[in-house]
Design an enzyme around this catalytic site. Structure first.
Site, PDB file in Angstrom:
ATOM      1  NE  ARG A  36      -3.726   2.053   2.822  1.00 46.11           N
ATOM      2  CZ  ARG A  36      -4.574   2.485   2.491  1.00 46.11           C
ATOM      3  NH1 ARG A  36      -5.079   1.366   1.402  1.00 46.11           N
ATOM      4  NH2 ARG A  36      -5.695   3.663   3.055  1.00 46.11           N
ATOM      5  CB  ILE A  62      -5.433   6.108  -1.384  1.00 45.09           C
ATOM      6  CG1 ILE A  62      -5.593   4.942  -1.109  1.00 45.09           C
ATOM      7  CG2 ILE A  62      -4.609   6.595  -0.103  1.00 45.09           C
ATOM      8  CD1 ILE A  62      -3.409   3.904  -0.949  1.00 45.09           C
ATOM      9  CB  SER A  63     -10.400   3.907  -0.095  1.00 45.48           C
ATOM     10  OG  SER A  63     -11.600   4.500  -0.329  1.00 45.48           O
ATOM     11  CD  GLN A  64     -11.649   3.145   7.326  1.00 41.21           C
ATOM     12  OE1 GLN A  64     -12.546   3.323   6.929  1.00 41.21           O
ATOM     13  NE2 GLN A  64     -11.573   3.513   8.903  1.00 41.21           N
ATOM     14  N   PRO A  65      -8.388   1.556   4.569  1.00 44.51           N
ATOM     15  CG  PRO A  65      -5.983   0.855   5.542  1.00 44.51           C
ATOM     16  CD  PRO A  65      -7.052   1.805   5.625  1.00 44.51           C
TER      17      PRO A  65
END
Ligand code: SAH
Length: 215
Positions: A36, A62-65
């Site tokens: 990531r 970038i979205s939260q995992p």
């Protein structure tokens, strides 16, 4: 000091994903392997495994995992599918979907992000089955339709009709729908010509741009 990415990644999978109920072993494995840190701008890399979205430029994130994991899990991928992603952004979610399906087409409306997503995917060694295309994903991407699964990474006022039309039968679509500030994550299942919807969680995404976004 260079962070120990392997350890950070393992901790993210255990605490943020498994610890919060992500159960799909393939999703957990993919997110335990994909670097990531390669999808986050160099100056923000220390935040790559944080429990939050990270800025990637041009007002996007970038979205939260956890959200990437939940969306991927809801698509119930087996490895054989052709997947459409709307909103490639950093390319990270496309890389995750690419590890879970046969092929991913990821549409991105911000031109510099198209190039950035491609570069990130190549650097991470995840570009082989992911095609990043430039365009308004509110229209889907007709050239490779139908899609067995569709994942939309930007919030829409309504589910764009083109996406429902390009969804295979059987097929699954996951999309945040609501207001600009707050949405519900909707999972649409198409089967035997019928559609069903579920809402696994509430969420907050960046707004969808283009023809199917807000005026
Ligand atoms: N999946 C991405 C998250 C990106 S955030 C990741 O893992 O990094 C949402 C992205 O959707 C932004 O990059 C934004 O530019 C893009 N976007 C917004 N409206 C769009 C549209 N109509 N078509 C394609 N992309 C769009």
């Amino acid at each position: 000091m260079i962070p120990d990415w392997e350890t950070e990644r393992r901790t993210m999978v255990e605490r943020q994903l498994r610890g919060r109920g992500i159960r799909d072993a393939r999703v957990l494995r993919a997110m335990g392997e994909i670097p990531r840190e390669e999808f986050v701008p160099p100056d923000l890399r220390v935040m790559a495994y944080g429990d939050a979205p990270v800025q990637i430029g041009w007002g996007q994130t970038i979205s939260q995992p956890y959200m990437t994991a939940l969306m991927a899990q809801e698509l119930e991928l087996t490895g054989a599918e052709t997947v459409l992603e709307v909103g490639a952004g950093s390319g990270y979610a496309a890389a995750v979907l690419g590890a879970l399906a046969a092929r991913v087409v990821a549409v991105e409306i911000v031109e510099p992000l198209v190039r950035q997503a491609r570069n990130n995917l190549d650097r991470a060694g995840r570009g082989a089955n992911v095609t990043v295309v430039d365009g308004d994903g509110g229209f889907g991407f007709a050239e490779f339709a139908p899609y067995d699964a569709i994942s939309v990474a930007a919030a829409a006022p309504e589910i764009p009709a083109a996406l429902l039309a390009q969804l295979n039968d059987p097929g699954r679509l996951v999309i945040p729908v609501g207001s600009r500030d707050d949405q519900e994550l909707r999972v649409v299942t198409k089967r035997g010509g019928r559609m069903e919807q579920r809402v696994p969680t509430l969420c907050q995404f960046v707004p969808l741009r283009g023809a199917e976004g807000w005026r």
